[in-house]
Design a protein around this motif. Sequence first.
Motif, PDB file in Angstrom:
ATOM      1  N   VAL A  54       0.864  -1.174   0.000  1.00 25.81           N
ATOM      2  CA  VAL A  54       0.000   0.000   0.000  1.00 25.81           C
ATOM      3  C   VAL A  54       0.901   1.225   0.000  1.00 25.81           C
ATOM      4  CG1 VAL A  54      -1.708   1.289   1.324  1.00 25.81           C
ATOM      5  CG2 VAL A  54      -1.793  -1.198   1.277  1.00 25.81           C
ATOM      6  N   THR A  55       0.561   2.196  -0.819  1.00 23.32           N
ATOM      7  CA  THR A  55       1.359   3.416  -0.876  1.00 23.32           C
ATOM      8  C   THR A  55       0.447   4.629  -0.653  1.00 23.32           C
ATOM      9  OG1 THR A  55       1.111   3.459  -3.267  1.00 23.32           O
ATOM     10  CG2 THR A  55       3.118   2.445  -2.411  1.00 23.32           C
ATOM     11  N   PRO A  56       0.131   4.934   0.614  1.00 20.23           N
ATOM     12  CA  PRO A  56      -0.785   6.037   0.909  1.00 20.23           C
ATOM     13  C   PRO A  56      -0.319   7.375   0.354  1.00 20.23           C
ATOM     14  CG  PRO A  56      -0.348   4.750   2.883  1.00 20.23           C
ATOM     15  CD  PRO A  56       0.587   4.250   1.812  1.00 20.23           C
ATOM     16  N   ALA A  57       0.986   7.633   0.341  1.00 20.45           N
ATOM     17  CA  ALA A  57       1.486   8.921  -0.142  1.00 20.45           C
ATOM     18  C   ALA A  57       1.192   9.107  -1.627  1.00 20.45           C
ATOM     19  CB  ALA A  57       2.986   9.036   0.112  1.00 20.45           C
ATOM     20  N   ALA A  58       1.122   8.012  -2.381  1.00 24.62           N
ATOM     21  CA  ALA A  58       0.865   8.094  -3.819  1.00 24.62           C
ATOM     22  C   ALA A  58      -0.631   8.122  -4.132  1.00 24.62           C
ATOM     23  CB  ALA A  58       1.512   6.912  -4.523  1.00 24.62           C
ATOM     24  N   ASN A  59      -1.470   7.967  -3.117  1.00 25.10           N
ATOM     25  CA  ASN A  59      -2.905   7.940  -3.334  1.00 25.10           C
ATOM     26  C   ASN A  59      -3.589   8.896  -2.348  1.00 25.10           C
ATOM     27  OD1 ASN A  59      -5.550   7.399  -3.876  1.00 25.10           O
ATOM     28  ND2 ASN A  59      -5.422   5.204  -3.484  1.00 25.10           N
ATOM     29  N   PRO A  60      -3.697  10.176  -2.719  1.00 27.65           N
ATOM     30  CA  PRO A  60      -4.268  11.148  -1.790  1.00 27.65           C
ATOM     31  C   PRO A  60      -5.735  10.894  -1.444  1.00 27.65           C
ATOM     32  CG  PRO A  60      -3.838  12.157  -3.928  1.00 27.65           C
ATOM     33  CD  PRO A  60      -3.260  10.772  -3.964  1.00 27.65           C
ATOM     34  N   ALA A  61      -6.418  10.060  -2.228  1.00 28.10           N
ATOM     35  CA  ALA A  61      -7.819   9.758  -1.931  1.00 28.10           C
ATOM     36  C   ALA A  61      -7.964   8.652  -0.894  1.00 28.10           C
ATOM     37  CB  ALA A  61      -8.556   9.352  -3.213  1.00 28.10           C
ATOM     38  N   MET A  62      -6.862   7.991  -0.555  1.00 26.56           N
ATOM     39  CA  MET A  62      -6.937   6.901   0.415  1.00 26.56           C
ATOM     40  C   MET A  62      -7.310   7.451   1.783  1.00 26.56           C
ATOM     41  SD  MET A  62      -3.975   4.239   1.502  1.00 26.56           S
ATOM     42  CE  MET A  62      -4.262   3.031   2.766  1.00 26.56           C
ATOM     43  N   VAL A  84       2.474  13.224   6.456  1.00 27.00           N
ATOM     44  CA  VAL A  84       3.286  12.395   7.341  1.00 27.00           C
ATOM     45  C   VAL A  84       3.548  11.034   6.702  1.00 27.00           C
ATOM     46  CG1 VAL A  84       3.309  11.207   9.575  1.00 27.00           C
ATOM     47  CG2 VAL A  84       2.491  13.556   9.419  1.00 27.00           C
ATOM     48  N   SER A  85       2.530  10.474   6.049  1.00 23.90           N
ATOM     49  CA  SER A  85       2.670   9.119   5.510  1.00 23.90           C
ATOM     50  C   SER A  85       3.760   9.020   4.456  1.00 23.90           C
ATOM     51  CB  SER A  85       1.337   8.644   4.918  1.00 23.90           C
ATOM     52  OG  SER A  85       1.024   9.367   3.748  1.00 23.90           O
ATOM     53  N   GLY A  86       4.063  10.120   3.788  1.00 21.07           N
ATOM     54  CA  GLY A  86       5.073  10.078   2.735  1.00 21.07           C
ATOM     55  C   GLY A  86       6.496  10.193   3.220  1.00 21.07           C
ATOM     56  N   VAL A  87       6.704  10.632   4.459  1.00 25.82           N
ATOM     57  CA  VAL A  87       8.065  10.851   4.934  1.00 25.82           C
ATOM     58  C   VAL A  87       8.482   9.954   6.098  1.00 25.82           C
ATOM     59  CG1 VAL A  87       8.147  13.233   4.116  1.00 25.82           C
ATOM     60  CG2 VAL A  87       7.338  12.758   6.431  1.00 25.82           C
ATOM     61  N   VAL A  88       7.552   9.265   6.690  1.00 23.09           N
ATOM     62  CA  VAL A  88       7.878   8.403   7.830  1.00 23.09           C
ATOM     63  C   VAL A  88       8.444   7.078   7.317  1.00 23.09           C
ATOM     64  CG1 VAL A  88       6.939   7.147   9.804  1.00 23.09           C
ATOM     65  CG2 VAL A  88       6.099   9.440   9.284  1.00 23.09           C
ATOM     66  N   GLY A  90       9.200   3.369   6.786  1.00 20.89           N
ATOM     67  CA  GLY A  90       8.469   2.156   7.133  1.00 20.89           C
ATOM     68  C   GLY A  90       6.961   2.307   7.135  1.00 20.89           C
ATOM     69  N   PHE A  91       6.460   3.507   6.817  1.00 17.01           N
ATOM     70  CA  PHE A  91       5.014   3.721   6.871  1.00 17.01           C
ATOM     71  C   PHE A  91       4.281   2.846   5.858  1.00 17.01           C
ATOM     72  CE2 PHE A  91       0.939   5.705   6.109  1.00 17.01           C
ATOM     73  CZ  PHE A  91       0.491   5.909   7.395  1.00 17.01           C
ATOM     74  N   ASP A  92       4.839   2.709   4.631  1.00 21.77           N
ATOM     75  CA  ASP A  92       4.199   1.867   3.609  1.00 21.77           C
ATOM     76  C   ASP A  92       4.077   0.425   4.096  1.00 21.77           C
ATOM     77  OD1 ASP A  92       4.040   4.090   2.022  1.00 21.77           O
ATOM     78  OD2 ASP A  92       5.446   3.380   0.497  1.00 21.77           O
ATOM     79  N   SER A  93       5.120  -0.082   4.730  1.00 25.74           N
ATOM     80  CA  SER A  93       5.086  -1.460   5.241  1.00 25.74           C
ATOM     81  C   SER A  93       4.045  -1.610   6.336  1.00 25.74           C
ATOM     82  CB  SER A  93       6.462  -1.868   5.766  1.00 25.74           C
ATOM     83  OG  SER A  93       7.392  -1.911   4.708  1.00 25.74           O
ATOM     84  N   LEU A  98      -1.356  -3.485   8.043  1.00 28.71           N
ATOM     85  CA  LEU A  98      -2.671  -3.194   8.613  1.00 28.71           C
ATOM     86  C   LEU A  98      -3.787  -3.500   7.619  1.00 28.71           C
ATOM     87  CD1 LEU A  98      -1.904   0.131  10.509  1.00 28.71           C
ATOM     88  CD2 LEU A  98      -2.361  -2.112  11.517  1.00 28.71           C
ATOM     89  N   MET A  99      -3.576  -3.157   6.344  1.00 29.54           N
ATOM     90  CA  MET A  99      -4.608  -3.423   5.347  1.00 29.54           C
ATOM     91  C   MET A  99      -4.788  -4.928   5.155  1.00 29.54           C
ATOM     92  SD  MET A  99      -5.172  -1.999   1.488  1.00 29.54           S
ATOM     93  CE  MET A  99      -5.869  -0.442   2.015  1.00 29.54           C
ATOM     94  N   LYS A 100      -3.698  -5.680   5.112  1.00 31.23           N
ATOM     95  CA  LYS A 100      -3.809  -7.130   4.955  1.00 31.23           C
ATOM     96  C   LYS A 100      -4.544  -7.748   6.140  1.00 31.23           C
ATOM     97  CE  LYS A 100       0.092  -8.109   1.910  1.00 31.23           C
ATOM     98  NZ  LYS A 100       1.400  -8.787   1.783  1.00 31.23           N
TER      99      LYS A 100
END
Length: 167
Positions: A54-62, A84-88, A90-93, A98-100
């Motif tokens: 999951v890449t929340p930073a690449a999907n602003p609608a998420m 925050v999600s784009g710079v933290v 390990g956030f993508d992992s 969490l989504m899984k």
Amino acid sequence: MGKKMAIIAAQGSLDWAYPPFILASTAAAMDMEVKIFFTFYGLPLLKHKIKAKVTPAANPAMPMKMPFGPKGFQAIDWPIPHAVSGVVPGFDSMATSLMKKQFKKKGVATVTELREMCLALGVELIACQMTMDVFGFEESDFVEGVTFAGAAAFLDFAAEADIQLFM
């Protein structure tokens, strides 16, 4: 002659991996002829092991508020700003994990299970030959049952399809 559905899958993140497989398996179960053309970043969804995140930073609608919590307790919404999600680190992992967990809790099939279902239902999964050449993939990199073809071969089918989707 039954209806036909043509799908182009060009995204490979976890949230974009689900729609083509869900729609294709549903259409095939409804006796439609379905072909999915995997190109660019969608192509890795045909590899033996899917490593989509999951890449929340690449999907602003998420939605950045998702309910998580122990079963039987009130779920907690975690409001997290997109900035925050784009710079933290390990956030993508973390978001992927969490989504899984949420999908599993809700009984949603995995992307791998959906892909297997598509193959079992006769959906043709087509790997874009040009993308394979550009990214250096070999036919052996992909699961059994994948077809290898160029855009022109897929477009012949798509031009006659009742439903055409780009994802």
